[in-house]
Enzyme design. Structure first.
Site, PDB file in Angstrom:
ATOM      1  N   GLY A   1       1.805   4.542  13.477  1.00 23.61           N
ATOM      2  CA  GLY A   1       2.362   3.281  13.983  1.00 23.61           C
ATOM      3  C   GLY A   1       1.570   2.780  15.181  1.00 23.61           C
TER       4      GLY A   1
ATOM      5  N   GLU B   1       9.625  15.411  15.764  1.00 26.21           N
ATOM      6  CA  GLU B   1      10.115  15.230  14.397  1.00 26.21           C
ATOM      7  C   GLU B   1       9.442  16.260  13.494  1.00 26.21           C
ATOM      8  OE1 GLU B   1       8.945  11.674  12.055  1.00 26.21           O
ATOM      9  OE2 GLU B   1      11.077  11.490  11.615  1.00 26.21           O
TER      10      GLU B   1
ATOM     11  N   CYS C   1      13.688   9.881   7.672  1.00 23.70           N
ATOM     12  CA  CYS C   1      13.559   9.435   9.070  1.00 23.70           C
ATOM     13  C   CYS C   1      14.904   9.451   9.784  1.00 23.70           C
ATOM     14  CB  CYS C   1      12.920   8.058   9.135  1.00 23.70           C
ATOM     15  SG  CYS C   1      13.667   6.877   8.033  1.00 23.70           S
TER      16      CYS C   1
ATOM     17  N   LYS D   1       0.872  -1.185   0.000  1.00 21.12           N
ATOM     18  CA  LYS D   1       0.000   0.000   0.000  1.00 21.12           C
ATOM     19  C   LYS D   1       0.904   1.228   0.000  1.00 21.12           C
ATOM     20  CE  LYS D   1      -1.908   3.034   1.943  1.00 21.12           C
ATOM     21  NZ  LYS D   1      -1.670   4.442   1.570  1.00 21.12           N
TER      22      LYS D   1
ATOM     23  N   GLU E   1       8.730   1.016  11.427  1.00 26.45           N
ATOM     24  CA  GLU E   1       9.890   1.907  11.271  1.00 26.45           C
ATOM     25  C   GLU E   1       9.313   3.310  11.318  1.00 26.45           C
ATOM     26  OE1 GLU E   1      12.096   4.423  10.130  1.00 26.45           O
ATOM     27  OE2 GLU E   1      12.355   3.540   8.131  1.00 26.45           O
TER      28      GLU E   1
ATOM     29  N   GLY F   1       6.435   4.981   8.656  1.00 32.80           N
ATOM     30  CA  GLY F   1       5.687   6.234   8.633  1.00 32.80           C
ATOM     31  C   GLY F   1       5.742   6.904   9.984  1.00 32.80           C
ATOM     32  N   SER F   2       4.684   7.630  10.297  1.00 35.21           N
ATOM     33  CA  SER F   2       4.698   8.439  11.516  1.00 35.21           C
ATOM     34  C   SER F   2       4.493   7.575  12.758  1.00 35.21           C
ATOM     35  CB  SER F   2       3.605   9.502  11.446  1.00 35.21           C
ATOM     36  OG  SER F   2       2.344   8.891  11.310  1.00 35.21           O
ATOM     37  N   THR F   3       4.988   8.043  13.865  1.00 34.41           N
ATOM     38  CA  THR F   3       4.839   7.320  15.125  1.00 34.41           C
ATOM     39  C   THR F   3       3.361   7.232  15.506  1.00 34.41           C
ATOM     40  OG1 THR F   3       7.053   7.932  15.828  1.00 34.41           O
ATOM     41  CG2 THR F   3       5.517   7.350  17.574  1.00 34.41           C
TER      42      THR F   3
HETATM   43  P1  NAI Z   1       1.675   8.696   7.761  1.00 34.20           P
HETATM   44  O1  NAI Z   1       2.249   7.850   8.840  1.00 34.20           O
HETATM   45  O2  NAI Z   1       0.277   9.177   7.909  1.00 34.20           O
HETATM   46  O3  NAI Z   1       1.720   7.884   6.362  1.00 34.20           O
HETATM   47  C1  NAI Z   1       2.542   6.788   6.074  1.00 34.20           C
HETATM   48  C2  NAI Z   1       1.725   5.685   5.401  1.00 34.20           C
HETATM   49  O4  NAI Z   1       0.742   5.201   6.303  1.00 34.20           O
HETATM   50  C3  NAI Z   1       0.963   6.117   4.146  1.00 34.20           C
HETATM   51  O5  NAI Z   1       0.963   5.054   3.208  1.00 34.20           O
HETATM   52  C4  NAI Z   1      -0.451   6.323   4.666  1.00 34.20           C
HETATM   53  O6  NAI Z   1      -1.426   6.144   3.674  1.00 34.20           O
HETATM   54  C5  NAI Z   1      -0.531   5.213   5.699  1.00 34.20           C
HETATM   55  N1  NAI Z   1      -1.542   5.430   6.751  1.00 34.20           N
HETATM   56  C6  NAI Z   1      -1.977   6.607   7.268  1.00 34.20           C
HETATM   57  N2  NAI Z   1      -2.913   6.397   8.215  1.00 34.20           N
HETATM   58  C7  NAI Z   1      -3.068   5.039   8.307  1.00 34.20           C
HETATM   59  C8  NAI Z   1      -3.878   4.191   9.106  1.00 34.20           C
HETATM   60  N3  NAI Z   1      -4.732   4.685  10.016  1.00 34.20           N
HETATM   61  N4  NAI Z   1      -3.769   2.854   8.965  1.00 34.20           N
HETATM   62  C9  NAI Z   1      -2.901   2.336   8.079  1.00 34.20           C
HETATM   63  N5  NAI Z   1      -2.122   3.087   7.270  1.00 34.20           N
HETATM   64  C10 NAI Z   1      -2.203   4.425   7.392  1.00 34.20           C
HETATM   65  O7  NAI Z   1       2.640   9.901   7.536  1.00 34.20           O
HETATM   66  P2  NAI Z   1       2.259  11.373   6.991  1.00 34.20           P
HETATM   67  O8  NAI Z   1       0.954  11.798   7.560  1.00 34.20           O
HETATM   68  O9  NAI Z   1       2.351  11.339   5.541  1.00 34.20           O
HETATM   69  O10 NAI Z   1       3.433  12.270   7.574  1.00 34.20           O
HETATM   70  C11 NAI Z   1       3.304  12.889   8.846  1.00 34.20           C
HETATM   71  C12 NAI Z   1       4.600  12.854   9.608  1.00 34.20           C
HETATM   72  O11 NAI Z   1       4.985  11.509   9.823  1.00 34.20           O
HETATM   73  C13 NAI Z   1       5.794  13.466   8.912  1.00 34.20           C
HETATM   74  O12 NAI Z   1       5.840  14.832   9.072  1.00 34.20           O
HETATM   75  C14 NAI Z   1       6.928  12.771   9.611  1.00 34.20           C
HETATM   76  O13 NAI Z   1       7.193  13.393  10.841  1.00 34.20           O
HETATM   77  C15 NAI Z   1       6.388  11.398   9.862  1.00 34.20           C
HETATM   78  N6  NAI Z   1       6.836  10.443   8.824  1.00 34.20           N
HETATM   79  C16 NAI Z   1       7.901   9.634   9.093  1.00 34.20           C
HETATM   80  C17 NAI Z   1       8.376   8.778   8.124  1.00 34.20           C
HETATM   81  C18 NAI Z   1       9.518   7.877   8.361  1.00 34.20           C
HETATM   82  O14 NAI Z   1      10.217   7.535   7.418  1.00 34.20           O
HETATM   83  N7  NAI Z   1       9.742   7.404   9.552  1.00 34.20           N
HETATM   84  C19 NAI Z   1       7.797   8.742   6.785  1.00 34.20           C
HETATM   85  C20 NAI Z   1       6.652   9.609   6.618  1.00 34.20           C
HETATM   86  C21 NAI Z   1       6.222  10.422   7.609  1.00 34.20           C
END
Ligand code: NAI
Ligand code: MG
Length: 504
Positions: A257, A406, A308, A199, A274, A252-254
């Site tokens: 997670g 972050e 990250c 996804k 992660e 993705g985001s904590t």
């Molecule tokens: P996010 O964590 O919302 O998105 C990452 C992935 O998770 C995307 O594919 C999204 O569609 C999916 N997702 C979102 N909500 C979900 C849910 N309830 N259940 C399952 N999957 C879900 O990250 P976002 O909102 O794009 O970015 C926000 C902040 O997160 C950033 O500013 C950054 O601080 C952090 N982040 C950290 C990353 C890392 O590499 N550790 C990568 C992206 C974001």
């Protein structure tokens, strides 16, 4: 800045690829579907729409899980002769490399990364990632276990272990480096013999869709790799809670997670996370500053800080503080801001207007908290896209939100320390809820090793920051996550261990 899709010109296949309305790749074929509104894919450098994806949900996820389950249980992949499975993965790596031009165009348009960087480094790393795990396919072995006690008077056990793929795996990835991220998750899962539902992030799904087209050109059986496009709260959530998925791997985001952890409880999926980071770059007073200063700039400003592992917290000894700040400000001011399909830039756009707003709000917070802005701090108004200047704050302290949270943007916080006590320095570096990456800069490598031993992070560099290699395990301490990717640990994450015991 000249960043328009027309420049693709010579890449007609990319042009027609963009014109498609990307659906879901299920059981070896593209399918359209999803009653949710299609999602417009925007180029973050221009804010203009470049493509469209369909928005899948419960139904599409369920179809993909069924296909993955069927492929897994049939044994077409999991029980394929290992040399054959390896051969298919090696072929995929070659295909990825052969299409580096197209992939780098798409990634540059989708996330605003410099195309040259993506073509010469990003795509190569992704191909090598597949090759690294393709090499493991023929080396997945259990072991024989020596009894620790008598099974019964005068009797012994023979015990051996076998490694089996975990099964059907859901992989949810973010928008920063989506192509590398997809392969970072897919390569070990496929090497282990799992079937996968990927996804991608709704902000940057294009290179994952392109990857599906490449996989379709290999001999990988249908249903082993599936892709469902859609938003996190629908497609991502449906995947995390699906009762027939054996494992979720998420980057993705904590906060998301933590949501995923709730969703997986239904069938207690194995879960790998992660998550975010607030990685310290520690410069001791004997460091070689001609190396440490540019490296500290790269550590934070690479991909505009949307990384990250970004070295977002600089801790520097008081004796060299001013010199380091001066050097970093000079680099920040000289950085070329932009995005282009032909030329390289040092700082590209943030992924979306939402992310830009979030980063600018953090900069305001920093000013309100009393940190001193020494360079940057503003949106680049002359550009249509989501560009923020490379930004540096000094006079920071660990109680400030800009030091604790972050930001995921080109914003560096600098803290000064006077001590030479390694315990105290480590305590500053560890003063965070995160623990993904860190680096230590010193002229005395022995001190570097000692300090590295005290830092609570999954990866610590000595005179290097974020040394990514397919063979080197990567993952987080504390709230940066659960589990490891890359290396043998990354493969084990997709294997179950079965112990078989018999009386001798
Ligand atoms: P996010 O964590 O919302 O998105 C990452 C992935 O998770 C995307 O594919 C999204 O569609 C999916 N997702 C979102 N909500 C979900 C849910 N309830 N259940 C399952 N999957 C879900 O990250 P976002 O909102 O794009 O970015 C926000 C902040 O997160 C950033 O500013 C950054 O601080 C952090 N982040 C950290 C990353 C890392 O590499 N550790 C990568 C992206 C974001
Ligand atoms: Mg989100």
């Amino acid at each position: 800045m000249s960043f328009v899709t027309k420049q693709i010109g010579s890449h007609e296949d990319v042009q027609s690829f963009l014109a498609r309305k990307h659906g879901h790749f299920i059981n070896g074929a593209w399918q359209s579907g999803g009653d949710l509104k299609p999602i417009a894919i925007k180029c973050p450098a221009t804010g203009l729409q470049i493509s469209t994806i369909e928005s899948g949900g419960e139904i599409e996820i369920d179809a993909a899980v069924k296909a993955a389950r069927q492929a897994f249980e049939s044994g077409v992949w999991a029980k394929m002769v290992p040399v054959e499975r390896a051969r298919i993965l090696f072929a995929l790596a070659d295909l990825v490399e052969a299409n580096a031009e197209q992939i780098s165009y798409l990634e540059a348009l989708d996330i605003g990364v410099s195309r040259g960087l993506m073509r010469d480094i990003g795509v190569k790393l992704a191909a090598d990632q597949i090759r690294y795990y393709a090499g493991w396919v023929t080396k997945i072995n259990g072991e024989t276990i020596t009894n620790s006690r008598a099974a019964a008077p005068g009797r012994e056990f023979l015990t051996y272990t076998v490694k089996e793929p975990i099964g059907v795996v859901g992989q949810i990835i973010p928008w920063n480096f989506p192509f590398g991220m997809a392969l970072q998750k897919l390569a070990p899962a496929l090497a282990a013999g799992c079937s996968v539902i990927l996804k991608p992030a709704e902000e940057a799904p294009l290179t994952s869709a392109y990857l599906a087209d490449l996989i379709a050109q290999t001999d990988m059986p249908s249903g082993v790799f599936n892709l469902v496009n859609g938003v996190g709260r629908k497609a991502g959530a449906a995947l995390s809670r699906h009762p027939d998925v054996d494992k979720i791997s998420f980057t993705g985001s904590t906060s998301v997670g933590k949501e995923i952890l709730h969703a997986v409880t239904g069938n207690l999926k194995k879960t790998a996370l992660e998550l975010g980071g607030k990685s310290p770059v520690v410069i001791l007073k004997d460091a070689n500053l001609s190396e440490a200063i540019p490296a500290a700039a790269r550590a934070i400003f690479f991909l505009s800080g949307q990384n990250c592992m970004a070295g977002s917290r600089l801790l520097v000894h008081a004796d060299i503080h001013d010199q380091v700040v001066e050097g970093l400000v000079e680099i920040a001011k000289s950085m070329r801001i932009g995005a282009d399909l032909e030329n390289s830039y040092d700082i590209g756009p943030l992924i979306s207007e939402r992310q830009m707003t979030r980063v600018l709000a953090y900069i305001d917070t920093g000013l309100g908290e009393g940190a001193k802005l020494v360079t940057g701090g503003k949106r680049v108004k002359s550009m249509a896209g989501y560009f923020v200047e490379p930004t540096i704050f000094t006079n920071c302290s660990s109680s400030m939100r800009i030091v604790k949270e972050e930001i995921f943007g080109p914003v560096l916080t600098i803290q000064k320390f006077e001590t030479e006590d390694l315990e105290d320095i480590a305590a500053m570096a560890n003063d965070t809820i995160f623990g993904l990456s860190a680096s230590v800069w010193t002229g005395d490598v022995s001190i570097g090793h000692k300090l590295a031993g005290k830092i609570k992070a999954g990866q610590v560099g000595i005179n290097v920051h974020a040394a990514i290699d397919p063979a080197t395990p990567f993952g987080g301490y504390k709230q940066s996550g659960w589990g490891r990717e890359f290396g043998q640990d990354g493969l084990e994450a997709y294997l179950e261990t079965k112990a078989i015991t018999a009386y001798l």
